[in-house]
Design a protein around this motif. Sequence first.
Motif, PDB file in Angstrom:
ATOM      1  N   ALA A 181       0.825  -1.204   0.000  1.00 44.32           N
ATOM      2  CA  ALA A 181       0.000   0.000   0.000  1.00 44.32           C
ATOM      3  C   ALA A 181       0.862   1.258   0.000  1.00 44.32           C
ATOM      4  O   ALA A 181       0.545   2.243  -0.680  1.00 44.32           O
ATOM      5  CB  ALA A 181      -0.930  -0.008   1.209  1.00 44.32           C
ATOM      6  N   TYR A 226       1.670  -2.800  -7.778  1.00 45.60           N
ATOM      7  CA  TYR A 226       0.792  -3.124  -6.650  1.00 45.60           C
ATOM      8  C   TYR A 226       0.005  -4.403  -6.905  1.00 45.60           C
ATOM      9  O   TYR A 226      -0.070  -5.290  -6.035  1.00 45.60           O
ATOM     10  CB  TYR A 226      -0.171  -1.961  -6.397  1.00 45.60           C
ATOM     11  CG  TYR A 226      -1.151  -2.217  -5.280  1.00 45.60           C
ATOM     12  CD1 TYR A 226      -0.744  -2.190  -3.953  1.00 45.60           C
ATOM     13  CD2 TYR A 226      -2.489  -2.485  -5.561  1.00 45.60           C
ATOM     14  CE1 TYR A 226      -1.656  -2.414  -2.932  1.00 45.60           C
ATOM     15  CE2 TYR A 226      -3.408  -2.713  -4.545  1.00 45.60           C
ATOM     16  CZ  TYR A 226      -2.971  -2.677  -3.224  1.00 45.60           C
ATOM     17  OH  TYR A 226      -3.874  -2.922  -2.206  1.00 45.60           O
ATOM     18  N   SER A 247      -5.239   0.033   6.605  1.00 40.94           N
ATOM     19  CA  SER A 247      -5.604   1.235   5.860  1.00 40.94           C
ATOM     20  C   SER A 247      -5.898   2.393   6.809  1.00 40.94           C
ATOM     21  O   SER A 247      -5.509   3.537   6.556  1.00 40.94           O
ATOM     22  CB  SER A 247      -6.826   0.961   4.977  1.00 40.94           C
ATOM     23  OG  SER A 247      -6.503   0.083   3.918  1.00 40.94           O
ATOM     24  N   ALA A 268      -5.913  -0.668  -0.836  1.00 39.84           N
ATOM     25  CA  ALA A 268      -5.734   0.490  -1.721  1.00 39.84           C
ATOM     26  C   ALA A 268      -6.541   1.690  -1.250  1.00 39.84           C
ATOM     27  O   ALA A 268      -6.163   2.836  -1.538  1.00 39.84           O
ATOM     28  CB  ALA A 268      -6.120   0.122  -3.155  1.00 39.84           C
ATOM     29  N   ALA A 292      -4.290   3.630   0.867  1.00 44.05           N
ATOM     30  CA  ALA A 292      -3.325   4.352   0.033  1.00 44.05           C
ATOM     31  C   ALA A 292      -3.981   5.563  -0.613  1.00 44.05           C
ATOM     32  O   ALA A 292      -3.373   6.641  -0.720  1.00 44.05           O
ATOM     33  CB  ALA A 292      -2.764   3.413  -1.028  1.00 44.05           C
TER      34      ALA A 292
END
Length: 399
Positions: A45, A64, A222, A292, A295
């Motif tokens: 990430a 990725y 995350s 993601a 990210a």
Amino acid sequence: MSHPVIRRAWYVPMRARPAEESHRVSTPLELLFDLCFVVAVAQAAAGLDHGFIENHVGSAILAYLMTFFAIWWAWMNFTWFASAYDTDDVPYRLLVLVQIAGSLVIAAGVPRVFADNDFTVIVIGYVIMRLATVSQWLRAAAADPPRRRTATRYAVGVAAVQVFWVALLLVPSSWVLAGFAVGVLLELSVPIVAERPTPTTYHPHHIAERYGLFTVIVLGESVTAATLAFQSAMDRSGHSATIIGMAAAAVITMFCLWWVYFDHESVPEINAARAAFLWGYGHYLLFAAAAAVGAGLVVAVAYEEQETHGISYVVSAAATTVPVTIFLLVITALRAQPGRPRIIPVATSIAAAVVLADTFVPAPLYLTAGVLVALVAVLTAATRTRAGASPDAPPAADS
């Protein structure tokens, strides 16, 4: 009063555990494995958000997807094997320790892929992990005669594909992408071929729990990445209303994604082979999207702080809205079951389309959070109303 000492056998024949075993839950060793594996998820990430910030969007997305496949596939191989053959004896624990060591080597190799497209360290990590994985399958082949052909096929298939990955390190760089695609197809085919003689006795409830726990861990990673980004922005520019508002929208977004994933009425129907493969393989996109999102939130903060290098507003917004859209669409497909209210997939699909459209309008993070809140409200009303109308629903508790 002294506590009794729990004595475990140091060695247990690796026979298949029954698929209908009661009280089958994730073990502390499996949870430790997941927590060690999330290090690699965090590295992937971080490479993705750095690629967006530096305006290397295309190469970052490709790196990725490739590294996340390696991470997810190694995790999945362990998870399904453990569901069928976890003996929790000393040899099993030591081999899992080797697999954990391999996962940490994989994590160490992730930045090299983003920087130089160099998979050497990741392949070394895979070699370490698969020495243990093949050993586990050979143990199962020796101790479980009814599934000996299945276990042997797994051992041979895993070893053969690993030889392919090592050989891929020796080819010209222009062949790597095509070779990686071939390797992915080979990896995905091993379980399909191996399970044909006699399927392994994975535990459906245990598998569903393992996937749910890893989803929580990935969402948690995350949240951590986004929190650090927001904290850094506030340290530099003070407690600006914009950053605080974005942080609130980010928390709501992550919480709603958790809610959507776990807001279901029963465990998924993954008893049949086709459903099991759909559930197992489909989570690649879901896990990758969940990581993601974090990210993307980092990219949103960097864009707000004018720390990105040339990316457009639409690209910065897409870093969050696209993975949220993918998450919603995948969970809709994975949770599709006969008898579920039709409003659930319809509402989730509409929400995914609206979130994707948010990419092209102002304040996409706030709008995405608002759409997800509305979706949660719809799902809650649909499932709770249906549960209340069911003749088998338990009576409400008296106040």
